[in-house]
Scaffold this active site. Structure first.
Site, short mmCIF file in Angstrom:
data_model
loop_
_atom_site.label_atom_id
_atom_site.label_comp_id
_atom_site.label_asym_id
_atom_site.label_seq_id
_atom_site.Cartn_x
_atom_site.Cartn_y
_atom_site.Cartn_z
N SER A 185 -8.74 127.83 -22.65
CA SER A 185 -9.96 128.47 -22.13
C SER A 185 -11.20 128.36 -23.31
O SER A 185 -11.33 127.41 -24.06
CB SER A 185 -9.83 129.63 -21.25
OG SER A 185 -11.07 129.82 -20.58
N ASP A 189 -6.86 123.74 -11.65
CA ASP A 189 -7.95 124.39 -12.31
C ASP A 189 -9.49 123.80 -12.21
O ASP A 189 -9.53 122.86 -12.53
CB ASP A 189 -7.63 124.25 -14.04
CG ASP A 189 -8.62 124.99 -14.76
OD1 ASP A 189 -9.66 125.66 -14.18
OD2 ASP A 189 -8.40 125.13 -15.95
N HIS A 213 -6.73 128.07 -13.22
CA HIS A 213 -7.05 128.35 -14.60
C HIS A 213 -6.07 129.29 -15.17
O HIS A 213 -5.66 128.92 -16.24
CB HIS A 213 -8.62 128.95 -14.52
CG HIS A 213 -8.90 129.05 -16.17
ND1 HIS A 213 -9.33 127.88 -16.84
CD2 HIS A 213 -9.26 129.85 -16.73
CE1 HIS A 213 -9.52 128.27 -18.09
NE2 HIS A 213 -9.71 129.53 -17.99
#
Lengths: 605, 605
Positions: free
Chosen positions: B159, B323, B356
């Protein structure tokens, strides 16, 4: 431009109000009773003499009764679906009598949390009872009765409006002859509920919310704006946001290195939030999103199929490829459940980058679909030779060929005639890869069948709906499992077997859902094919198989003899085998002389 | 269970702090200068004598320096990535010296908006300058220097952590030998910025925000909770939310018809929001999300490719199928840009329903990938015959066969030996459909090539990375256009041409990206095939082509003669043609006698 829009609209319209106070009041799903309910509504067009041309439009979360036209000459903007409802438009007010009302719990004239509570003389606020989609529809039912309508040609709605339309179809099957469900779902999922919950939390956390009793004060403007900003993201798609805003900065000079409103998308969202606050009541937002959360069309039934078996009218389901709020997958679940429940359901998945908002923006395709569907419901038995568009389409615009069939005149395909001969009158027939419905059209005309199609292509599916043919836009190799055993008398697979990845699996599925199956395929055992392969050592190119080895859509190469062995091994009975060449049927040495074979199959065991 | 976890961890660890006050301070991208910056960090494992085994871990939005182990014996939970970092784990602290620091602008020990502003003696609040991901990395660079590390074996992050790792690779190529970019992107898109903006609006609209000067007061707890609740939805997938919560009610009795906390997913989100508020500073949330918004790896360069051409180290990119915050598509853009820029980039797209959050949850596959990648960076020239896992894998576990090749012993494929003979030593070689890298492994050992693979299958791609082979998980029919002209000396397409949908298009692409192309395919002109077709009128089944017409993966049927004509028509020169039967090369009547052909091709024009 705007004057032009105004001319094409239904013109000046008036929002009317009616109060219902049935004996005992209106009982709600949550147990509460409302003694009286006021409903705000508008109508456009004229009710015909037989009173069977009424179309009810249901609005979504932020809509109202004002669908089309202008409420005053000063109005700058028309109603929220003016591009769909009007003379000559998708929902044609020259043909139909169109009704729309503000939902129960709303803030645009129908009784809601901002209305006066007769018990206190003050606005309800949070004393307003929690309502469900069924409650909204129950109130609409009162309105329909009040307008003297015994049936509705169709109930049409997108998003929350689609939930209402589905509820109409299931709960009032005797009234609802058709339902158009656009960008909607049969059930709110966890993600949907979660987004709604965050929006409600933002409203209720706003100190100006005052426990819902904020009427006469500014109210929870910040909280409602935050809820709307977040929800607005879910109405768009990632692609459309990147197209519309990308990473453009508000100031042409570039980044200001500030925490606030650097990017255009931020300014836009902020604007959307503020504009919404000026026209919407926060309490209505709470109640309406809660109604969405509660929505589950299977509630009270052992399964969705059981619930939807109540539906009697025809249904059209439309989804949009980039809609991630109510995804095409949710639509497909609903479609196949309706199909399993024996319903007459069509489905199109429209390619669009607009996300959920596509239901307000993809006007052209939606108009074609809805007008075709409404025609089909209004004139279910219209004859192909006398009706307007559909048949001229099939006569004058033959569609592009099926792979492998170039020999035959597309307008008079020999195999179509043979297939028509094989089908018993009045049967239920499913045509796989039905294109724009040519064969089904012939079958309806000559054999009075109940016709259903499955077609992968969007444009072809839309054409089917335009022609009044029931079609599900789906992939026969993935989606057929959604249909129940023996639900058709005949399943037709015309010149498609050889392009499927798994013909064995597909054929088994076809003979599961249909009692009989009619399959046609090109014969790679034809002498010209064999000679080329044998003597020249090259993959064959013949007039009937005009492809090169590298550009053929045919994944599989089979001969009539192969197919016979295949059926024997799978326990499939070949009831009829018709071998065809360019000159007509071939009876002697078909495996050598025929270009194509057509077989009527049934389960042998 | 927990004791067991504790035993497998790095044990008790300490967060340390270091202050940097370089002459002239630390200049930030936005123009501000911080005179001093304190950095909180932890380290695990031991730096080796050559000081080349350091791995820097970068944390995501809500993380901190405490990656693994326990800060005190009382701690109930270990660091945030304890299942990845520790002895024998994916990032093995027995092998590597692991470093992690809290980011600039953070609230866990590194200087941020809650730190004391030396100019006022009060917390910075909104006087803290806006920071970028590059600024965060610039401060990490100071730490790395302080720790005496001249190079980093790899920078690893998910991320926002992945954005930092990409920045390290691009801005400090002389330090960063490897980068692992997990569930991340090269640029924040409009949807990402929009979600961030709503979160910031919620925080700043909270009356307790007090313009950011809330230290010593409760602070904007409601606003931060709302921001976190919304963001949390974007970390999950629709599927995982439905699996985890569905529509289950908080009360077993069912709906209470209330506006608040009816569904478990609402309670869960509320809990997540509250928990976050107790451990996180709202101002840090503002600054960190803004840093994400600003992130665009192409900034300051004419294109992303130009920017990423600075990267010198090897790169591993990992995405997760579900995601939707940082989608696989964004990863692919980054991967092909790195490839075009001449980088050594591997890519795997892991099938996962976790959304995610998968980057913290798909521990097993990620561990295999990261440990294999780190090994590959540390020992780039390890010999196949002497190294550990990879080769034993290739010797002892030959993978499942390529379609059409059942004749040859998988462990000693004759065509592999032929291909190895055709390749010049030291070339750049791309193997299309490289499976677990067997052929590339041989080519590296025997021809010292620079080996690259493209493979569609996830598990095979993971195996390649485990073996230290550079592989991009991609579809040769869709994704090859992302690679530049002439970027390889050889492109190999072994026994795959006939299963591709568009062999013509694919071959043209291969000869665009490679100077030469080595193609092998089964010969359907073999006498046994011809005889069966000619006399029996059936699609042939032979020992070398063992499939039935309906289950063959071969979409296309071609002969050696077909292929010669095909190449002539496309202007492709066949430099070598080797025809093979089970007994070895065939020189006489190959189109009749060979089972398989292997051709070395080049662009004839």
């Amino acid at each position: 431009m705007q004057d032009c829009e105004r001319e094409k609209s239904v013109g000046l319209v008036e929002t009317r109000f009616v109060e219902f106070a049935p004996p005992g009041g209106i009982a709600l799903d949550g147990g509460a009773v409302l003694e009286t309910v006021t409903v705000a509504y508008e109508t456009y067009g004229t009710l015909n003499v037989s009173r069977d041309n009424a179309v009810l439009v249901c609005h979504a979360l932020s809509g109202d009764a004002h669908v089309a036209g202008y409420n005053s000459p000063e109005d700058e903007k028309p109603g929220w679906w003016d591009n769909m409802v009007g003379p000559g438009k998708g929902i044609d007010t020259d043909k139909y009598f169109v009704v729309c009302s503000n939902i129960l719990g709303g803030c645009k004239g129908t009784t809601g949390p901002g209305s006066t509570n007769p018990a206190t003389g003050e606005p309800y606020g949070l004393d307003f009872p929690v309502v469900t989609v069924s409650d909204m529809v129950r109130v609409q039912r009162e309105l329909v009765r009040h307008l003297g309508l015994e049936s509705l040609l169709a109930v049409v709605g997108g998003s929350l409006g689609g939930m209402q339309a589905l509820t109409w179809a299931a709960e009032y099957p005797e009234v609802c002859r058709g339902a158009v469900l656009i960008a909607t779902t049969h059930v709110a999922g966890a993600q949907q509920i979660a987004f709604d919950a965050v929006g409600r939390t933002a409203i209720q956390a706003d100190p100006d919310f005052l426990g819902g009793d904020y009427y006469g004060t500014p109210g929870p403007r910040r909280g409602l704006a935050i809820a709307r900003m977040m929800a607005h993201i879910t109405y768009l798609s990632e692609v459309s946001m990147n197209q519309k805003f990308g990473r453009t900065f508000r100031n042409a000079e570039g980044p200001a290195f500030s925490l606030n409103n650097e990017f255009n998308v931020e300014t836009y969202l902020g604007h959307k939030g503020k504009a919404f606050v000026n026209r919407f009541d926060a309490n209505t937002y709470l109640y309406t999103t809660r109604a969405i959360d509660y929505f589950d069309a299977s509630e009270g039934f052992p399964s969705l199929d059981a619930s939807l078996s109540r539906v009697r009218g025809r249904v059209l389901v439309v989804s949009f490829t980039s809609d991630w709020l109510f995804s095409p997958q949710q639509s497909r679940e609903m479609v196949f459940s309706l199909a399993r429940a024996g319903g007459d359901v069509s489905y199109c998945n429209i390619r669009s980058d607009y996300g959920h908002d596509a239901f307000l923006l993809e006007v052209e395709t939606l108009s074609r679909l809805i007008s075709g569907f409404l025609d089909g419901v209004q004139y279910p038995d219209r004859d192909c030779d006398t009706c307007h568009r559909p048949c001229s389409q099939h006569r004058e615009n033959p569609v592009e060929g099926t792979p492998g069939v170039r020999l035959f005149d597309r307008q008079h395909r020999v195999d179509y005639d043979m297939i028509v001969d094989l089908v018993e009158p009045g049967s239920r027939v499913l045509d796989i890869g039905c294109e724009s419905g040519q064969l089904l059209c012939q079958l309806m005309r000559k054999r009075q069948v109940r016709a259903f199609g499955i077609e992968l292509d969007e444009e072809q599916s839309v054409r089917c709906v335009e022609s009044g043919i029931t079609v599900i836009q789906a992939d026969v190799q993935k989606d057929l499992s959604g249909l129940p055993d023996g639900s058709f008398d005949y399943v037709i697979l015309s010149m498609t077997l050889q392009v499927l990845e798994h013909p064995e699996k597909a054929l088994k599925e076809l003979l599961r859902v249909g009692r009989k199956c009619i399959v046609s395929f090109p014969n790679f055992g034809h002498w010209s094919v064999r000679l080329k392969t044998f003597f020249r050592g090259q993959a064959p190119v013949t007039p009937h198989l005009p492809y090169q080895w590298y550009d053929t859509p045919n994944r599989h190469v089979l001969t009539i003899q192969d197919f016979r062995v295949f059926c024997r091994d799978l326990g499939i009975r070949i009831e009829r085998e018709i071998c065809l060449s360019g000159d007509g049927p071939v009876r002697v040495w078909p495996n050598v002389r025929a270009d194509e074979a057509l077989c009527l199959l049934s389960q042998g065991r």
